[in-house]
Design an enzyme around this catalytic site. Structure first.
Site, PDB file in Angstrom:
ATOM      1  N   GLY A 140     -10.954  -3.718   1.227  1.00  0.00           N
ATOM      2  CA  GLY A 140     -11.549  -2.717   2.120  1.00  0.00           C
ATOM      3  C   GLY A 140     -10.547  -1.664   2.551  1.00  0.00           C
ATOM      4  O   GLY A 140     -10.855  -0.471   2.598  1.00  0.00           O
ATOM      5  N   CYS A 141      -9.340  -2.093   2.860  1.00  0.00           N
ATOM      6  CA  CYS A 141      -8.300  -1.166   3.315  1.00  0.00           C
ATOM      7  C   CYS A 141      -7.902  -0.213   2.196  1.00  0.00           C
ATOM      8  O   CYS A 141      -7.652   0.972   2.434  1.00  0.00           O
ATOM      9  CB  CYS A 141      -7.094  -1.938   3.835  1.00  0.00           C
ATOM     10  SG  CYS A 141      -7.503  -2.981   5.262  1.00  0.00           S
ATOM     11  N   THR A 142      -7.863  -0.710   0.968  1.00  0.00           N
ATOM     12  CA  THR A 142      -7.526   0.137  -0.179  1.00  0.00           C
ATOM     13  C   THR A 142      -8.620   1.172  -0.400  1.00  0.00           C
ATOM     14  O   THR A 142      -8.337   2.362  -0.580  1.00  0.00           O
ATOM     15  CB  THR A 142      -7.306  -0.727  -1.437  1.00  0.00           C
ATOM     16  OG1 THR A 142      -6.235  -1.643  -1.179  1.00  0.00           O
ATOM     17  CG2 THR A 142      -6.976   0.124  -2.645  1.00  0.00           C
TER      18      THR A 142
END
Length: 158
Positions: free
Chosen positions: A45-47
């Protein structure tokens, strides 16, 4: 925990960043600022979120906005993350979580019945006077960067 609201002054910070830099909220007064808090470098998700903001960065820059991604990861981890995914963002390192606490997004979370403290994925749009103009909490990554850009566009028009 701090309960920031729209119209509140954005808490100041002075943090190390990727590429050996530093970023201070107080140095950015006069420009709109997007601060997106995320849990951890190089997770799915962060990527996706970092790539979305990177892809839209030229549109944010047309509106004179600065984008800052902020997590507890070290500057070295941020360097590896930006290199791996060709990110062009400022990634600030909040290793002691003081900035996350000041923004009220260092919260108790639960996974598989286990409680722990962590970053609540959140984004703050700060106007050019240093006041919070918009807050997104418990962010869902899909189309989020586009929603932030739309809000920034409205803010700049007004």
């Amino acid at each position: 925990m701090t309960d920031l609201e729209i119209g509140s002054p954005a808490p100041d910070f002075d943090l190390a960043t990727n590429n050996g830099g530093r970023v201070r909220m107080s140095d950015l007064i006069g420009r709109p600022v997007i601060i997106y808090f995320y849990p951890k470098d190089d997770t799915p998700g962060c990527t996706k979120e970092a790539i979305s903001f990177t892809q839209l960065k030229p549109e944010f820059e047309k509106l004179d906005a600065v984008i800052i991604g902020l997590s507890p990861d070290t500057p070295l981890k941020h360097d590896k993350f930006t290199a791996k995914h060709d990110l062009s963002l400022i990634l600030a390192s909040d290793e002691d979580k003081s900035t996350a606490q000041a923004y009220g997004i260092w919260v108790e979370k639960s996974m598989y019945g286990k409680k722990y403290m962590g970053i609540e994925r959140s984004t703050f749009l700060i106007d050019d006077s240093g006041k919070i103009a918009q807050i997104w909490r418990k962010v869902r990554v899909a189309h989020h960067a586009e929603a932030v850009l739309a809000s920034l566009s409205e803010l700049v028009k007004s």
